[in-house]
Design a protein around this motif. Sequence first.
Motif, PDB file in Angstrom:
ATOM      1  N   ARG A  40     -25.297 -35.405  19.558  1.00 12.40           N
ATOM      2  CA  ARG A  40     -24.901 -34.046  19.973  1.00 12.40           C
ATOM      3  C   ARG A  40     -24.215 -33.284  18.838  1.00 12.40           C
ATOM      4  O   ARG A  40     -23.840 -32.127  18.994  1.00 12.40           O
ATOM      5  N   ALA A  41     -24.039 -33.941  17.691  1.00  8.73           N
ATOM      6  CA  ALA A  41     -23.227 -33.330  16.628  1.00  8.73           C
ATOM      7  C   ALA A  41     -24.020 -32.329  15.773  1.00  8.73           C
ATOM      8  O   ALA A  41     -25.216 -32.485  15.560  1.00  8.73           O
ATOM      9  N   ASP A  42     -23.297 -31.280  15.304  1.00  8.32           N
ATOM     10  CA  ASP A  42     -23.866 -30.358  14.313  1.00  8.32           C
ATOM     11  C   ASP A  42     -23.492 -30.840  12.915  1.00  8.32           C
ATOM     12  O   ASP A  42     -24.102 -30.452  11.923  1.00  8.32           O
ATOM     13  N   LEU A  43     -22.438 -31.642  12.861  1.00  6.10           N
ATOM     14  CA  LEU A  43     -21.937 -32.146  11.580  1.00  6.10           C
ATOM     15  C   LEU A  43     -21.533 -33.612  11.782  1.00  6.10           C
ATOM     16  O   LEU A  43     -20.798 -33.925  12.724  1.00  6.10           O
ATOM     17  N   ILE A  44     -22.062 -34.493  10.924  1.00  8.10           N
ATOM     18  CA  ILE A  44     -21.636 -35.895  10.988  1.00  8.10           C
ATOM     19  C   ILE A  44     -20.950 -36.231   9.674  1.00  8.10           C
ATOM     20  O   ILE A  44     -21.505 -35.982   8.592  1.00  8.10           O
ATOM     21  N   ARG A  65     -29.379 -45.151   9.152  1.00 11.90           N
ATOM     22  CA  ARG A  65     -29.615 -44.907  10.583  1.00 11.90           C
ATOM     23  C   ARG A  65     -29.607 -43.411  10.914  1.00 11.90           C
ATOM     24  O   ARG A  65     -30.137 -42.991  11.931  1.00 11.90           O
ATOM     25  N   LEU A  66     -29.010 -42.600  10.026  1.00  9.69           N
ATOM     26  CA  LEU A  66     -28.937 -41.162  10.307  1.00  9.69           C
ATOM     27  C   LEU A  66     -30.235 -40.424   9.970  1.00  9.69           C
ATOM     28  O   LEU A  66     -30.427 -39.276  10.375  1.00  9.69           O
ATOM     29  N   VAL A  67     -31.127 -41.082   9.230  1.00  2.00           N
ATOM     30  CA  VAL A  67     -32.387 -40.426   8.843  1.00  2.00           C
ATOM     31  C   VAL A  67     -33.123 -39.949  10.098  1.00  2.00           C
ATOM     32  O   VAL A  67     -33.613 -38.817  10.159  1.00  2.00           O
ATOM     33  N   ARG A  68     -33.142 -40.788  11.127  1.00  2.00           N
ATOM     34  CA  ARG A  68     -33.869 -40.452  12.362  1.00  2.00           C
ATOM     35  C   ARG A  68     -33.279 -39.189  13.008  1.00  2.00           C
ATOM     36  O   ARG A  68     -34.007 -38.264  13.374  1.00  2.00           O
ATOM     37  N   VAL A  72     -35.146 -35.241  13.574  1.00  2.60           N
ATOM     38  CA  VAL A  72     -35.360 -34.426  14.784  1.00  2.60           C
ATOM     39  C   VAL A  72     -34.442 -33.200  14.816  1.00  2.60           C
ATOM     40  O   VAL A  72     -34.660 -32.278  15.590  1.00  2.60           O
ATOM     41  N   LYS A  73     -33.436 -33.206  13.959  1.00  2.16           N
ATOM     42  CA  LYS A  73     -32.474 -32.088  13.975  1.00  2.16           C
ATOM     43  C   LYS A  73     -32.201 -31.677  12.527  1.00  2.16           C
ATOM     44  O   LYS A  73     -31.154 -32.013  11.957  1.00  2.16           O
ATOM     45  N   PRO A  74     -33.113 -30.938  11.897  1.00  4.11           N
ATOM     46  CA  PRO A  74     -33.005 -30.671  10.452  1.00  4.11           C
ATOM     47  C   PRO A  74     -31.758 -29.864  10.057  1.00  4.11           C
ATOM     48  O   PRO A  74     -31.330 -29.925   8.902  1.00  4.11           O
ATOM     49  N   ASP A  75     -31.172 -29.117  11.027  1.00  6.21           N
ATOM     50  CA  ASP A  75     -29.976 -28.330  10.681  1.00  6.21           C
ATOM     51  C   ASP A  75     -28.688 -29.160  10.678  1.00  6.21           C
ATOM     52  O   ASP A  75     -27.615 -28.655  10.317  1.00  6.21           O
ATOM     53  N   ALA A  96     -29.329 -41.593  -0.989  1.00  2.00           N
ATOM     54  CA  ALA A  96     -29.423 -41.081   0.392  1.00  2.00           C
ATOM     55  C   ALA A  96     -29.647 -39.570   0.312  1.00  2.00           C
ATOM     56  O   ALA A  96     -28.698 -38.784   0.397  1.00  2.00           O
ATOM     57  N   SER A  97     -30.905 -39.168   0.139  1.00  2.00           N
ATOM     58  CA  SER A  97     -31.197 -37.760  -0.147  1.00  2.00           C
ATOM     59  C   SER A  97     -31.022 -36.864   1.085  1.00  2.00           C
ATOM     60  O   SER A  97     -31.058 -35.639   0.969  1.00  2.00           O
ATOM     61  N   HIS A  98     -30.822 -37.457   2.264  1.00  2.00           N
ATOM     62  CA  HIS A  98     -30.599 -36.639   3.456  1.00  2.00           C
ATOM     63  C   HIS A  98     -29.131 -36.242   3.611  1.00  2.00           C
ATOM     64  O   HIS A  98     -28.775 -35.548   4.563  1.00  2.00           O
ATOM     65  N   VAL A  99     -28.278 -36.674   2.687  1.00  2.00           N
ATOM     66  CA  VAL A  99     -26.860 -36.293   2.741  1.00  2.00           C
ATOM     67  C   VAL A  99     -26.700 -34.889   2.155  1.00  2.00           C
ATOM     68  O   VAL A  99     -27.325 -34.545   1.150  1.00  2.00           O
ATOM     69  N   ASP A 100     -25.870 -34.049   2.818  1.00  2.00           N
ATOM     70  CA  ASP A 100     -25.683 -32.665   2.352  1.00  2.00           C
ATOM     71  C   ASP A 100     -24.426 -32.492   1.511  1.00  2.00           C
ATOM     72  O   ASP A 100     -24.398 -31.704   0.578  1.00  2.00           O
ATOM     73  N   ILE A 101     -23.353 -33.206   1.896  1.00  2.00           N
ATOM     74  CA  ILE A 101     -22.080 -33.014   1.177  1.00  2.00           C
ATOM     75  C   ILE A 101     -21.517 -34.371   0.762  1.00  2.00           C
ATOM     76  O   ILE A 101     -21.418 -35.288   1.585  1.00  2.00           O
ATOM     77  N   VAL A 102     -21.130 -34.476  -0.505  1.00  2.00           N
ATOM     78  CA  VAL A 102     -20.371 -35.640  -0.956  1.00  2.00           C
ATOM     79  C   VAL A 102     -18.997 -35.089  -1.350  1.00  2.00           C
ATOM     80  O   VAL A 102     -18.906 -34.246  -2.244  1.00  2.00           O
ATOM     81  N   PHE A 103     -17.979 -35.496  -0.621  1.00  2.00           N
ATOM     82  CA  PHE A 103     -16.636 -34.995  -0.969  1.00  2.00           C
ATOM     83  C   PHE A 103     -15.700 -36.178  -1.183  1.00  2.00           C
ATOM     84  O   PHE A 103     -15.621 -37.092  -0.385  1.00  2.00           O
TER      85      PHE A 103
END
Length: 461
Positions: A40-44, A65-68, A72-75, A96-103
């Motif tokens: 249900r998350a917009d941000l993990i 495991r987050l790739v799946r 289904v939820k590209p945003d 892990a190219s599906h990661v958006d932010i590395v902080f």
Amino acid sequence: MKEKRVHIVTMGCQMNVYDSEQMLRHLAPLNYRPTSEPDRADLILLNTCSIREKAEHKVYSFLGRLVRIKRVKPDLIIGVGGCVAQQEGYRLLERASHVDIVFGTFSLGRLASLVQQVEAQKRQIVDIDPREESEPLCVTGPVLETERATAFVTIMQGCDNFCTYCVVPYVRGREISRAPEEIIEETRLLTENGIPEVTLIGQNVNAYGKKNGQGCDFPALLEKVDDIAGLRRIRFTTSHPKDLSDGLIEAFGRLDKLVPHIHLPVQSGSDRVLRRMNRGYTRDFYLEKVAKLRGVQPDISITSDIIVGFPGEQNADFQATLDLVQQVGFDSLFMFKYSDRPNVPAARYADKVPDVVSGERFNSLFEIQTSVTLKKNEALVGTTQEILVDGHSKKSPDQLTGRTACNRVVNFSNGGSTRVEVGQILLVRIVKAFSHSLLGHPVGEGYREDVGENGGLSHAA
Ligand code: SAM
Ligand code: SF4
């Protein structure tokens, strides 16, 4: 503003638990509310630990495991923070190219702005830059989760000790203490929200205030926290033996709310290994501190960390560790097999201990400590202990669970109609001991004790 959901997964130590809460505070103005359901998350966000190699592996398997979900939820925005993020930076995006932010650990204060940039620009961002002087170490704010018995309060960050096996100074930076007023204010807020116990946390709380002139050392800080009305228990972790002062030892005899428990990591019982670890004390020095603590507070619970299989550890060194463990009689131990970490000096030591030998040493230590802990727990059968109720037992959800002042887990059934709430301090009689917990029955007002079958006790209001 539309309400959005953030799911945070926390790996590692108390510092990370605290930092995850800081993340929620930073995201609240963007209208992110926590959810326990990743779907249900917009941000993990993944708050990572790199203290041992195993912890780092867990990060990549979780990300896998987050790739799946992302498919289904590209945003969905995925962020990785904490020690692995700080250590890996751009390399993390390669794996892990599906990661958006590395902080990293120093950019937590910039998290909201990083999320906003990704929301607006749909691009990947890596921020492992140092903290800006103007950015606060921690933000104090409304208490986010009040249904709990205990809370962590960060009093310092980073570490200057450079133990030769440890990655912390590299990924968390140099030691820096938080202002005492902020610590008091945060603890006061927690207390006002009904949280009766705090644990003051830092990599070496004994060094609190020494470096950046807070005008207050650790025992003085404890005294100020002890004065907070309504607070019932104070814990702290972790204490480096080399900096354990007489002032702090005496505090155990003086401060009412300070629980009789100290976590005092020894790491090894061999002087040769301690020297190679750069721990800055000897076995005798450690034993002297233990004797002093017991002189002030005979029932003090002492727990510790031990690394087995440190490079060059010989059988005689390990025997010295076993000997120390039996001599001290720790109430419990965290035991680790040595693990090579990037950049640390020990990773370059040639004389590595074979994994099979470390495994055998780990098992022997585990066996010895389990029997010591069991004996200590058995000695409590028949005593009455004050416990702080912290929820339902994980193994038997029909039972409640709490902790003694010495930090032992006590499970109990609330057979009576008396309502027991999280955060309540309750008297229980200990009826059975196990190696990792105790079984108790509530006593006192509101409970009637009946001797049940098998000599056990049952209760009715
Ligand atoms: N600052 C604390 C201290 O010095 O006592 C310890 C912090 S560290 C997060 C927790 C424990 O992890 C250490 O006490 C040590 O036993 C263990 N540890 C750290 N680096 C390790 C390594 N490379 N391999 C195995 N265990 C390690
Ligand atoms: Fe790591 Fe040593 Fe610092 Fe603890 S004191 S965090 S073990 S370097």
